[in-house]
Design a protein around this motif. Sequence first.
Motif, PDB file in Angstrom:
ATOM      1  N   ILE A   7       0.850  -1.197   0.000  1.00  0.00           N
ATOM      2  CA  ILE A   7       0.000   0.000   0.000  1.00  0.00           C
ATOM      3  C   ILE A   7       0.881   1.241   0.000  1.00  0.00           C
ATOM      4  O   ILE A   7       1.627   1.487   0.958  1.00  0.00           O
ATOM      5  CB  ILE A   7      -0.953  -0.019   1.216  1.00  0.00           C
ATOM      6  N   GLY A  13       7.387   1.769  -1.452  1.00  0.00           N
ATOM      7  CA  GLY A  13       6.446   0.758  -1.923  1.00  0.00           C
ATOM      8  C   GLY A  13       6.859   0.203  -3.276  1.00  0.00           C
ATOM      9  O   GLY A  13       6.775  -1.007  -3.521  1.00  0.00           O
ATOM     10  N   GLU A  31      -1.854   2.481  -4.995  1.00  0.00           N
ATOM     11  CA  GLU A  31      -1.456   3.871  -4.761  1.00  0.00           C
ATOM     12  C   GLU A  31      -2.702   4.756  -4.814  1.00  0.00           C
ATOM     13  O   GLU A  31      -3.459   4.714  -5.783  1.00  0.00           O
ATOM     14  CB  GLU A  31      -0.428   4.305  -5.814  1.00  0.00           C
ATOM     15  N   GLU A  33      -3.055   8.057  -5.057  1.00  0.00           N
ATOM     16  CA  GLU A  33      -3.068   9.154  -6.034  1.00  0.00           C
ATOM     17  C   GLU A  33      -3.115   8.594  -7.456  1.00  0.00           C
ATOM     18  O   GLU A  33      -2.894   7.404  -7.667  1.00  0.00           O
ATOM     19  CB  GLU A  33      -1.797  10.012  -5.879  1.00  0.00           C
ATOM     20  N   GLY A  37       5.159   7.659  -7.220  1.00  0.00           N
ATOM     21  CA  GLY A  37       6.398   8.370  -6.873  1.00  0.00           C
ATOM     22  C   GLY A  37       6.344   9.036  -5.512  1.00  0.00           C
ATOM     23  O   GLY A  37       7.385   9.318  -4.936  1.00  0.00           O
ATOM     24  N   GLY A  38       5.138   9.339  -5.004  1.00  0.00           N
ATOM     25  CA  GLY A  38       5.046  10.004  -3.693  1.00  0.00           C
ATOM     26  C   GLY A  38       5.846  11.296  -3.710  1.00  0.00           C
ATOM     27  O   GLY A  38       5.647  12.154  -4.575  1.00  0.00           O
ATOM     28  N   ASN A  39       6.801  11.415  -2.782  1.00  0.00           N
ATOM     29  CA  ASN A  39       7.649  12.617  -2.686  1.00  0.00           C
ATOM     30  C   ASN A  39       8.468  12.883  -3.949  1.00  0.00           C
ATOM     31  O   ASN A  39       8.867  14.012  -4.195  1.00  0.00           O
ATOM     32  CB  ASN A  39       8.658  12.470  -1.534  1.00  0.00           C
ATOM     33  N   GLY A  53      10.277  17.465  -4.833  1.00  0.00           N
ATOM     34  CA  GLY A  53      10.783  16.895  -3.576  1.00  0.00           C
ATOM     35  C   GLY A  53      12.283  16.696  -3.669  1.00  0.00           C
ATOM     36  O   GLY A  53      13.026  17.659  -3.870  1.00  0.00           O
ATOM     37  N   ASN A  55      16.111  15.959  -4.750  1.00  0.00           N
ATOM     38  CA  ASN A  55      16.899  16.397  -5.893  1.00  0.00           C
ATOM     39  C   ASN A  55      17.930  15.387  -6.344  1.00  0.00           C
ATOM     40  O   ASN A  55      18.293  15.342  -7.498  1.00  0.00           O
ATOM     41  CB  ASN A  55      17.654  17.683  -5.523  1.00  0.00           C
ATOM     42  N   ALA A 273       3.225   1.051   3.084  1.00  0.00           N
ATOM     43  CA  ALA A 273       4.376   1.881   2.674  1.00  0.00           C
ATOM     44  C   ALA A 273       3.897   3.320   2.490  1.00  0.00           C
ATOM     45  O   ALA A 273       4.395   4.047   1.645  1.00  0.00           O
ATOM     46  CB  ALA A 273       4.986   1.329   1.401  1.00  0.00           C
ATOM     47  N   PRO A 275       2.869   7.265   4.272  1.00  0.00           N
ATOM     48  CA  PRO A 275       3.390   8.062   5.391  1.00  0.00           C
ATOM     49  C   PRO A 275       2.840   7.537   6.719  1.00  0.00           C
ATOM     50  O   PRO A 275       1.772   6.905   6.752  1.00  0.00           O
ATOM     51  CB  PRO A 275       2.851   9.463   5.096  1.00  0.00           C
ATOM     52  N   TRP A 399       5.019  21.212   1.020  1.00  0.00           N
ATOM     53  CA  TRP A 399       4.799  19.911   1.670  1.00  0.00           C
ATOM     54  C   TRP A 399       4.397  20.201   3.109  1.00  0.00           C
ATOM     55  O   TRP A 399       5.255  20.592   3.908  1.00  0.00           O
ATOM     56  CB  TRP A 399       6.088  19.078   1.653  1.00  0.00           C
ATOM     57  N   GLY A 402       6.358  17.237   5.295  1.00  0.00           N
ATOM     58  CA  GLY A 402       7.425  16.941   4.338  1.00  0.00           C
ATOM     59  C   GLY A 402       8.392  15.869   4.787  1.00  0.00           C
ATOM     60  O   GLY A 402       8.448  14.786   4.210  1.00  0.00           O
ATOM     61  N   ASN A 432       9.732   6.072   4.809  1.00  0.00           N
ATOM     62  CA  ASN A 432      10.749   7.000   5.313  1.00  0.00           C
ATOM     63  C   ASN A 432      10.530   7.424   6.758  1.00  0.00           C
ATOM     64  O   ASN A 432      11.379   8.102   7.322  1.00  0.00           O
ATOM     65  CB  ASN A 432      10.848   8.224   4.395  1.00  0.00           C
ATOM     66  N   GLY A 438      16.336   9.062   3.608  1.00  0.00           N
ATOM     67  CA  GLY A 438      16.859   9.270   2.256  1.00  0.00           C
ATOM     68  C   GLY A 438      16.302   8.224   1.286  1.00  0.00           C
ATOM     69  O   GLY A 438      15.814   7.164   1.697  1.00  0.00           O
ATOM     70  N   CYS A 442      15.296   4.284   1.978  1.00  0.00           N
ATOM     71  CA  CYS A 442      13.978   3.718   1.650  1.00  0.00           C
ATOM     72  C   CYS A 442      14.127   2.462   0.803  1.00  0.00           C
ATOM     73  O   CYS A 442      13.463   1.450   1.039  1.00  0.00           O
ATOM     74  CB  CYS A 442      13.125   4.742   0.886  1.00  0.00           C
TER      75      CYS A 442
END
Length: 455
Positions: A7, A13, A31, A33, A37-39, A53, A55, A273, A275, A399, A402, A432, A438, A442
């Motif tokens: 999840i 995830g 997922e 959304e 990719g989430g963040n 999110g 970089n 998986a 938040p 975020w 965040g 995370n 990081g 993850c």
Amino acid sequence: MSFIAVIGGGISGLALAYRLRARGKDVVLLEGETRLGGNIQTRRRDGLVTEAGPNSFLDKEPATRELAAGVGVEGLIRAADPAAKARYLYTRGRLRSVPASPPAFLKSDILPLGARLRVMGELFTGRAASEMDESLGAFGRRHLGKVATSVLLDAVQTGIYAGDMDALSVGATFPQLSKLEREHRSLILGAIRTQKAQRKALPEGGSEKLRGALSTFEGGLETLVEGIARTLGPAVHTGAKVEGLVPGNGGWRVSVREHGRQAELMASQVVLATPAYVAAGLLRPLDEKLSALVESIAYAPIAVVHLVYAAGSTPPPDGFGFLVPSLEKRRLLGAIHASTVFPFRAEGGRVLYTCMVGGARRPDLVTLNEEALVTLAREELKELAGVTAAPVFTEVFRWTRGIPQYNVGHLGRIATIDAALARLPGLHLTGNAYKGVGINDCIRNAFALGDTLAG
Ligand SMILES: Cc1cc2nc3c(=O)[nH]c(=O)nc-3n(C[C@H](O)[C@H](O)[C@H](O)COP(=O)(O)OP(=O)(O)OC[C@H]3O[C@@H](n4cnc5c(N)ncnc54)[C@H](O)[C@@H]3O)c2cc1C
């Protein structure tokens, strides 16, 4: 019902689902959304690649390499430009370069002389009086002194956690520091010994490799997400929000709202998986105490402001970027010189600054509207880095929750969470919020869980 339901389709995830599939398990990834990719969220347009999110990542984690190779994007890993090597700190009225070696540190002006000498006194620091978890700030002051802690250590934690060093747990956020103290008493002594041992054990250039090159992917970090999604194919369901979990028949009944329609799946095992605050909601009917513990993991809000300048309108900045310690009482946490680090992210010689605002220090700033955040970032860049030009393009991401904050007591909380989860067979947590924030953490943790579940 022999499949495993994962999840959450952030990197945790996705990496877990990939690993389970690679180990021959049937898996379904749900997922909430409509995107994965989430963040990790990359925008590409007009020769510009911006990240909402994360970089970059340090290319030193075997699990990340293995994942990239397994989904066909290893060849797209791009290391930072050598021009991005230098790092800066804003302290005592201007940007100062962070020295890269102990002799350079002694000669540099990053700290006043007295504070630099105090750092050398670290060689005589004793071990902590008790085994109790300690804040990063307290640990730093004990070893490095007050000034170095509030300038150097605070800047380092800001770059990773955007946190409050007097709230963060040293053992959970920088376990390598606690380990150095445990094993060598002094951090400096420990670092010298470790480096010596590495030089002996590794081939020429090996310790450089161990540190890893700062990297992203061609097309940004979402290239990795896209590669995993292609590999998993129909096992991935987007727009599928999990609303409930009920144990039964030796497995778990998962209630999902998929594109507005209610559905139920029976899974042999379930991994959350998401938040921590989402996981807490799903755990509440199963174990209220466990849910409360998971919910107590705090998050720092953060705003990301991209400012793009036309080629030639402002000089391309040197180095990776700069960080601002909290004692400076500025409104910027720091800025990444994104177009210096990865020139392909702003074609045609444009200059891209990625500014970070808020964090545990100034959560109020993240509630500002986009225009106010752009104004704030421009004012701060002007005062701190001398950027006076007007940007030709701006973009803001906020975020509200965040970056997870591993505050004092985090490791004990995780141990209690693990023990409580063991009483709910077939239900697991990753992500995370628990054992590393990081991307590399993850992926490494997801792979380890995948291996356990695959037996
Ligand atoms: C601004 C910022 C900058 C960062 N910079 C870096 C960096 O440079 N380098 C680095 O290594 N790390 C960085 N990080 C940290 C890193 O990005 C994250 O820790 C990591 O991406 C988190 O991945 P995750 O899969 O654990 O969680 P998430 O990305 O939060 O994914 C969780 C997923 O669960 C989904 N979900 C939630 N509820 C449900 C539900 N009910 N049903 C189904 N799905 C659900 C969400 O939609 C989401 O897709 C940064 C983070 C932020 C916010």
